[in-house]
Design a protein around this motif. Sequence first.
Motif, short mmCIF file in Angstrom:
data_model
loop_
_atom_site.label_atom_id
_atom_site.label_comp_id
_atom_site.label_asym_id
_atom_site.label_seq_id
_atom_site.Cartn_x
_atom_site.Cartn_y
_atom_site.Cartn_z
N GLN A 107 -3.58 121.20 48.31
CA GLN A 107 -2.25 121.57 48.10
C GLN A 107 -1.63 122.74 47.06
OE1 GLN A 107 0.84 119.36 49.49
NE2 GLN A 107 0.32 118.40 51.40
N LEU A 108 -2.13 122.36 45.97
CA LEU A 108 -1.88 123.00 44.67
C LEU A 108 -2.57 124.80 45.18
CD1 LEU A 108 -3.85 120.81 42.52
CD2 LEU A 108 -1.82 121.55 42.41
N ALA A 109 -3.33 125.07 46.07
CA ALA A 109 -3.62 126.40 45.94
C ALA A 109 -2.70 126.93 46.32
CB ALA A 109 -5.57 126.80 46.56
N HIS A 110 -1.90 126.00 47.43
CA HIS A 110 -0.82 127.63 48.11
C HIS A 110 0.42 126.67 47.87
CE1 HIS A 110 -3.91 128.29 51.53
NE2 HIS A 110 -4.30 127.28 50.70
N LEU A 111 1.09 126.26 46.54
CA LEU A 111 1.92 125.67 45.93
C LEU A 111 2.54 127.13 45.45
CD1 LEU A 111 1.70 122.72 44.02
CD2 LEU A 111 2.77 122.71 45.78
N ILE A 112 3.85 127.25 45.83
CA ILE A 112 5.06 128.37 45.48
C ILE A 112 4.92 127.95 43.86
CG2 ILE A 112 7.52 128.97 45.01
CD1 ILE A 112 7.74 128.55 47.93
N PRO A 113 4.63 128.48 42.84
CA PRO A 113 4.13 128.58 41.41
C PRO A 113 6.14 128.26 40.96
CG PRO A 113 3.56 130.89 42.00
CD PRO A 113 4.29 130.54 43.15
N ASP A 114 5.93 127.56 40.02
CA ASP A 114 7.28 126.37 39.39
C ASP A 114 7.04 126.19 37.98
OD1 ASP A 114 9.74 125.40 38.48
OD2 ASP A 114 9.96 123.99 40.27
N PRO A 115 7.36 126.77 36.94
CA PRO A 115 7.06 126.52 35.58
C PRO A 115 8.12 125.30 35.52
CG PRO A 115 8.86 128.32 35.72
CD PRO A 115 8.07 128.11 36.96
N GLU A 116 9.00 125.01 36.05
CA GLU A 116 9.11 123.19 35.37
C GLU A 116 8.99 122.57 36.34
OE1 GLU A 116 13.32 123.27 36.52
OE2 GLU A 116 13.91 125.58 34.85
N ARG A 117 7.99 123.03 37.07
CA ARG A 117 6.95 121.83 37.95
C ARG A 117 6.09 120.83 36.90
NH1 ARG A 117 4.57 124.00 41.66
NH2 ARG A 117 5.99 124.11 43.04
N GLY A 118 6.01 119.92 37.00
CA GLY A 118 5.29 119.12 36.29
C GLY A 118 3.50 118.60 36.75
N GLU A 119 2.86 117.58 36.72
CA GLU A 119 1.72 117.01 36.85
C GLU A 119 2.16 117.44 38.63
OE1 GLU A 119 -2.06 114.39 37.58
OE2 GLU A 119 -0.58 114.13 36.33
N TYR A 120 1.12 118.21 39.44
CA TYR A 120 1.74 117.50 41.03
C TYR A 120 1.06 116.43 41.34
CZ TYR A 120 2.06 119.04 46.08
OH TYR A 120 2.67 119.12 47.38
N GLU A 121 1.64 115.86 42.04
CA GLU A 121 1.21 114.60 43.04
C GLU A 121 2.11 114.67 44.35
OE1 GLU A 121 2.43 111.51 40.13
OE2 GLU A 121 0.56 111.79 38.88
N PRO A 122 0.67 114.88 45.58
CA PRO A 122 2.21 114.65 46.88
C PRO A 122 2.03 114.05 47.47
CG PRO A 122 -0.26 116.14 46.84
CD PRO A 122 0.10 116.08 45.27
N THR A 123 2.69 113.20 48.21
CA THR A 123 2.84 112.19 48.84
C THR A 123 2.75 112.59 50.94
OG1 THR A 123 5.12 111.24 48.81
CG2 THR A 123 3.38 110.38 46.93
N ARG A 124 2.60 111.33 50.96
CA ARG A 124 2.99 111.42 52.62
C ARG A 124 4.48 111.89 53.14
NH1 ARG A 124 2.31 106.76 54.27
NH2 ARG A 124 4.22 106.35 54.03
N GLU A 125 5.77 111.98 52.05
CA GLU A 125 6.47 111.82 52.45
C GLU A 125 7.43 112.60 51.36
OE1 GLU A 125 9.33 108.15 52.71
OE2 GLU A 125 8.15 107.70 55.43
N ASN A 126 6.80 113.41 50.81
CA ASN A 126 6.85 113.73 49.84
C ASN A 126 5.88 115.43 48.77
OD1 ASN A 126 10.03 113.46 48.13
ND2 ASN A 126 8.53 111.37 49.01
N TRP A 127 5.93 115.83 49.53
CA TRP A 127 5.30 117.93 48.65
C TRP A 127 5.63 118.84 49.31
CZ3 TRP A 127 4.26 120.80 53.10
CH2 TRP A 127 4.88 119.83 54.49
N GLY A 128 4.85 119.72 48.62
CA GLY A 128 5.24 121.35 48.60
C GLY A 128 6.47 121.45 47.39
N PRO A 129 6.43 123.10 47.30
CA PRO A 129 6.91 123.86 48.64
C PRO A 129 5.54 124.62 49.04
CG PRO A 129 7.85 124.37 47.20
CD PRO A 129 8.17 123.02 46.59
N LEU A 130 4.58 124.90 50.17
CA LEU A 130 3.80 125.59 50.01
C LEU A 130 4.48 126.84 51.07
CD1 LEU A 130 1.39 123.13 51.32
CD2 LEU A 130 1.74 123.23 49.28
#
Length: 257
Positions: free
Chosen positions: A168-191
């Motif tokens: 999913q990292l390659a399709h995330l909407i850029p967000d400078p305030e986002r830290g390390e992206y750690e998607p889970t089954r119920e929390n992910w995106g925005p893609l």
Amino acid sequence: MARSRKNKGRTGEADEAAEGKRKRPPSPPAFSAEWFRDWARTLLVAFLIFIFFRTFLLATFVITSGSMEGTLLVGDFLLVNKTSLGAPIPFTNARVPGYAEPEYGDIIVFRADHSPGLDIVKRTVGLPGDTLRMERGVFYRNGVAPDEPYARRNPRVLDEGDPRMQWQLAHLIPDPERGEYEPTRENWGPLVVPPERYFMLGDNRDESLDSRYWGFVERGKMRGRPFFIYFSYDRDALRPVKFLTAMRPGRIGPAPD
């Protein structure tokens, strides 16, 4: 005089029938070379018709996992309409044009990129250009949570991450305030869904390996829409010969959507 003409007419009909029998070619004797050729031609035509139907019109599919539970059950045997989305032409990259495009909520059978040769069935929830995310198990499309009466969640199942979701990292909407992206089954995106790609989810959200884990589905990999359940049985039933003793005749009919 009338009786004589009548008898003469009957005699003429009998002569014509006898003549027809004389002209009819005799059937080849059983197990002769000609008999085998006739049967071979019949079987070849039947085989070609079968291949045509399986390649361009219909396919069959069996539900073997619970990822669509609530809508499709394990042990459902489905007929798939391949004409709606357009069937691929064997040994080429071309397709027979279909009469429809995938829409929100469509249940579709498609070929899996992560497991070559495997067919999967899921529900279409994201079209090209959509922005998708999930927060605490609630799915959002373009900022709105659509009505999903078919979706099932079990609050007792703990949320988990999975290394496979890092695509999913390659399709995330850029967000400078986002830290390390750690998607889970119920929390992910925005893609953002790329062109000619679709996002697919199982209705049984806690038990489904779907686009959250292995990515978008190519339009060209879609095989068709299930439209009819022609057989169903309970594969988990504790009965002998389950195929016969655990049949679910009430499920035979148009496939649910």
